[in-house]
Design a protein around this motif. Sequence first.
Motif, PDB file in Angstrom:
ATOM      1  N   SER A 278       0.857  -1.182   0.053  1.00 21.56           N
ATOM      2  CA  SER A 278       0.015  -0.003  -0.068  1.00 21.56           C
ATOM      3  C   SER A 278       0.925   1.260   0.133  1.00 21.56           C
ATOM      4  O   SER A 278       1.896   1.508  -0.739  1.00 21.56           O
TER       5      SER A 278
ATOM      6  N   TYR B 177      -0.410  -4.535  -3.803  1.00 22.67           N
ATOM      7  CA  TYR B 177      -0.923  -3.406  -4.085  1.00 22.67           C
ATOM      8  C   TYR B 177      -2.399  -3.108  -3.647  1.00 22.67           C
ATOM      9  O   TYR B 177      -3.151  -4.060  -3.255  1.00 22.67           O
ATOM     10  N   ASP B 178      -2.703  -1.922  -3.173  1.00 18.95           N
ATOM     11  CA  ASP B 178      -3.860  -1.557  -2.397  1.00 18.95           C
ATOM     12  C   ASP B 178      -4.842  -0.778  -3.107  1.00 18.95           C
ATOM     13  O   ASP B 178      -4.507   0.415  -3.525  1.00 18.95           O
TER      14      ASP B 178
ATOM     15  N   GLN C 128      -6.029   2.827  -2.065  1.00 20.15           N
ATOM     16  CA  GLN C 128      -4.962   4.144  -2.132  1.00 20.15           C
ATOM     17  C   GLN C 128      -4.558   4.713  -3.345  1.00 20.15           C
ATOM     18  O   GLN C 128      -4.373   3.981  -4.254  1.00 20.15           O
TER      19      GLN C 128
ATOM     20  N   GLN D  42       1.771   5.031  -3.583  1.00 19.98           N
ATOM     21  CA  GLN D  42       2.040   3.447  -3.436  1.00 19.98           C
ATOM     22  C   GLN D  42       3.266   3.161  -4.237  1.00 19.98           C
ATOM     23  O   GLN D  42       4.402   2.461  -3.888  1.00 19.98           O
TER      24      GLN D  42
ATOM     25  N   CYS E 151     -13.196  -0.699  -0.022  1.00 21.80           N
ATOM     26  CA  CYS E 151     -12.735   0.754   0.374  1.00 21.80           C
ATOM     27  C   CYS E 151     -13.976   1.772   0.950  1.00 21.80           C
ATOM     28  O   CYS E 151     -15.150   1.767   0.670  1.00 21.80           O
TER      29      CYS E 151
END
Length: 238
Positions: free
Chosen positions: A82, A110-111, A114, A119, A147
Amino acid sequence: MARAKKRRGGARSSMGVRIAAALLLVALIGGGWAWWHLHHWTPERAAFPMQGVEVGAADGDVNFASLKAIGADFAYLDASVSVFARDPAFVANFEKARAAGMPVGAVHRYDPCQPAGQQAANFVTTVPRDAALLPPAVELDMLADACPVKVTDAKMESELMTFLNQVETHTGKATVLKITKAFEARYGVARKLDRNLWLVEDRVQPDYAGRPWTMWTANTALANEVSDQGLRWVVIQR
């Protein structure tokens, strides 16, 4: 007569118990063998000559020379997650893997909730710019459904491309997409993004991406003498 029938009934009942116990023992032995085989299994070297591991802090203090001894040809290291999180073992693992003479790559988780730019900044400040590194990998597992602010599929794809472009500018190499089955089912990115694929499926060669893959996590918990935890064993397609 009644007593004789009762004795015969008791004998049948006792035999039934013994048969059930024997079947249970066979099932336990078979289940134990299946568990042992699953956790010790790796693909044949004849089919996959290049085999390695993915390693992070959760694997404990790993001896990379010992990893080489059990057949690991390369190591991908968990690096960042993230926007702010970094694997606390990355620096030590990086130094030890390089000292052991192992080719090394780095993984970012991976987020989709965000910003991609932040990132990418987290990754590039964690992972040195080094032409000798293996292509960077981005793990695509987390979904945007949870999210706090709604992220549309189009927004997720756009942000992901931003992340890939910035990381690839830093490393000078195309990113490998490490895509889980759930993420692919939700977004179908394997068909949309022209990058090498890294898929995950224990023991069975994965086909959920709809096109050929380059890397495969073939055993997510390989029992071994190097780490107290099960190793994530990865192979490369010829």
